[in-house]
Motif scaffolding. Structure first.
Motif, PDB file in Angstrom:
ATOM      1  N   ARG A  15       0.838  -1.209   0.000  1.00 19.95           N
ATOM      2  CA  ARG A  15       0.000   0.000   0.000  1.00 19.95           C
ATOM      3  C   ARG A  15       0.869   1.252   0.000  1.00 19.95           C
ATOM      4  O   ARG A  15       0.592   2.202  -0.733  1.00 19.95           O
ATOM      5  N   CYS A 214       1.391  -2.824 -10.431  1.00 22.29           N
ATOM      6  CA  CYS A 214       1.497  -4.175  -9.852  1.00 22.29           C
ATOM      7  C   CYS A 214       2.936  -4.672  -9.823  1.00 22.29           C
ATOM      8  O   CYS A 214       3.172  -5.879  -9.799  1.00 22.29           O
ATOM      9  N   ILE A 229      -5.357  -8.561  -5.896  1.00 22.78           N
ATOM     10  CA  ILE A 229      -5.917  -7.212  -5.809  1.00 22.78           C
ATOM     11  C   ILE A 229      -7.300  -7.221  -6.438  1.00 22.78           C
ATOM     12  O   ILE A 229      -7.505  -7.828  -7.498  1.00 22.78           O
ATOM     13  N   CYS A 230      -8.252  -6.554  -5.802  1.00 22.86           N
ATOM     14  CA  CYS A 230      -9.555  -6.352  -6.429  1.00 22.86           C
ATOM     15  C   CYS A 230      -9.937  -4.885  -6.282  1.00 22.86           C
ATOM     16  O   CYS A 230      -9.384  -4.150  -5.454  1.00 22.86           O
ATOM     17  N   ASP A 231     -10.893  -4.448  -7.099  1.00 25.83           N
ATOM     18  CA  ASP A 231     -11.372  -3.075  -6.964  1.00 25.83           C
ATOM     19  C   ASP A 231     -12.507  -3.030  -5.948  1.00 25.83           C
ATOM     20  O   ASP A 231     -12.891  -4.055  -5.370  1.00 25.83           O
ATOM     21  N   ARG A 232     -13.073  -1.858  -5.744  1.00 23.88           N
ATOM     22  CA  ARG A 232     -14.077  -1.690  -4.703  1.00 23.88           C
ATOM     23  C   ARG A 232     -15.376  -2.439  -5.018  1.00 23.88           C
ATOM     24  O   ARG A 232     -16.226  -2.623  -4.139  1.00 23.88           O
ATOM     25  N   VAL A 237      -8.375  -7.338 -10.139  1.00 28.66           N
ATOM     26  CA  VAL A 237      -7.433  -6.597 -10.969  1.00 28.66           C
ATOM     27  C   VAL A 237      -6.185  -7.433 -11.231  1.00 28.66           C
ATOM     28  O   VAL A 237      -5.616  -7.416 -12.320  1.00 28.66           O
ATOM     29  N   ASP A 303      -8.517   3.206  -5.103  1.00 23.21           N
ATOM     30  CA  ASP A 303      -9.589   2.414  -4.484  1.00 23.21           C
ATOM     31  C   ASP A 303      -9.458   0.921  -4.765  1.00 23.21           C
ATOM     32  O   ASP A 303     -10.406   0.259  -5.168  1.00 23.21           O
ATOM     33  N   TRP A 304      -8.269   0.395  -4.544  1.00 18.43           N
ATOM     34  CA  TRP A 304      -8.026  -1.044  -4.645  1.00 18.43           C
ATOM     35  C   TRP A 304      -7.936  -1.643  -3.252  1.00 18.43           C
ATOM     36  O   TRP A 304      -7.508  -0.989  -2.299  1.00 18.43           O
ATOM     37  N   VAL A 306      -5.951  -4.644  -1.409  1.00 22.25           N
ATOM     38  CA  VAL A 306      -4.810  -5.539  -1.535  1.00 22.25           C
ATOM     39  C   VAL A 306      -4.939  -6.639  -0.480  1.00 22.25           C
ATOM     40  O   VAL A 306      -5.066  -6.355   0.706  1.00 22.25           O
TER      41      VAL A 306
END
Length: 340
Positions: A15, A214, A229-232, A237, A303-304, A306
């Protein structure tokens, strides 16, 4: 440091790295916005604009673009300087007053864009989009390989993200991952609107190949450790098993949801359950029945979320090894050794 602490350290470290990258991008966009306001605030004589267009041999080409024949010819034979930028200017806007003035105002920006591009590192295109539907891009790109001459920039995803009706706060905005028209694969884009008082002038955007944010993310230090990792909205991702699917011919991108990981992930609503927290821990039974422990944190701006996790049994085995080592040291007479 125990395994849970190591996971927390890993997510926090990443982060922090991402936040530094985001700050650099925001600083670059703010610098470009200030530069445009300065350049477009200078008086521009129509005679000077005509002379510039003539000197640069601007003409409508066979594909319908009004652009510098000199630059295009040099680019196609591999002889164009690295401080050149390209222009998206369709034949229907050749005599548009604002298009002429605004592109002329940016005419000497190539060296600055080159310096900024080098400073940022592995980014894609840096580009200006004017409210009157013209654009310039760095590095130079052959327009016919990317868009049509009548391309409507006002409907482009970056333009829509910061247009007055969608961004009344006039903030820097990110767009979801998309497919790059110019062949960079999966990209993210970040944009800043340019306003003079209550007049929306245009915007600057930076395209970022997904690898830019990344870098080194998949590296791990614990046995069986995994990261993703994903988005909100819970769309992945970056994940080693569920990769995004690209249809380059259609310019379409399909992102898998965390729910497709199976097990208890099917019951997790990322937007509802996790995004409201800056960081946290999560115990999840995977699709194959094994329980895993994850730490996660939210990266502001992009806005990811982790995630970093290991199997719970691996944590228990590691704890047992530390306990065994503690007893061994005590049996050797070392009573100062402590473990949590």
């Amino acid at each position: 440091m125990n395994e849970l602490e190591a996971l927390r350290w890993r997510t926090e470290q990443y982060r922090g790295r991402l936040c530094q990258q985001v700050d650099r991008l925001y600083n670059a966009l703010e610098e470009l916005s200030r530069t445009s306001l300065l350049l477009l605030g200078l008086p521009h004589d129509d005679g000077d604009i005509d002379a510039w267009l003539q000197d640069e041999r601007f003409a409508v080409d066979d594909d319908g673009f009004f652009q510098s024949a000199t630059a295009l010819e040099a680019f196609r034979r591999g002889a164009l300087g690295d401080d050149a930028f390209s222009v998206s200017w369709g034949r229907h806007l050749v005599d548009h007053t604002l298009a002429r003035r605004h592109l002329y105002g940016h005419r000497d920006l190539g060296a600055h864009l080159r310096s900024l591009h080098r400073r940022l590192g592995d980014v894609g295109w840096i580009y200006y989009q004017d409210a009157c539907n013209v654009s310039l891009q760095y590095p130079f790109i052959d327009q016919r390989t990317a868009i049509t001459a009548d391309f409507d920039w006002t409907q482009y995803h970056t333009f829509r993200s910061v247009a007055p009706d969608t961004n009344p706060e006039r903030e820097i905005r990110w767009t979801p991952p998309s497919v790059d028209y110019a062949g960079e694969g999966i990209i993210l884009s970040v944009s800043i609107p340019i306003w003079r008082d209550d007049v929306f002038i245009g915007l600057w955007s930076i395209d970022l190949p997904i690898r830019y944010l990344c870098q080194d993310f998949t590296a791990s230090s614990l046995p069986r450790q995994t990261q993703f990792i994903c988005d909100r909205d819970g769309l992945l991702v970056s994940h080693d098993r569920l990769q995004a699917e690209i249809d380059q011919s259609q310019g379409r991108l399909f992102l898998h949801s965390v729910k497709e990981l199976g097990g208890q992930w099917e019951d997790i609503d990322v937007a509802r359950d996790l995004v409201s927290e800056v960081d946290g821990e999560l115990s999840v039974e995977q699709a194959e029945g094994e329980r895993w422990v994850y730490t996660y944190c939210l990266v502001p701006g992009v806005d990811w979320l982790v995630f970093s996790g290991i199997p719970q049994v691996a944590m228990e085995e590691a704890a047992a090894m530390r306990l065994k080592e503690a007893f061994r040291r005590v049996s050797d007479g070392n009573f100062r050794y402590r473990i949590e």
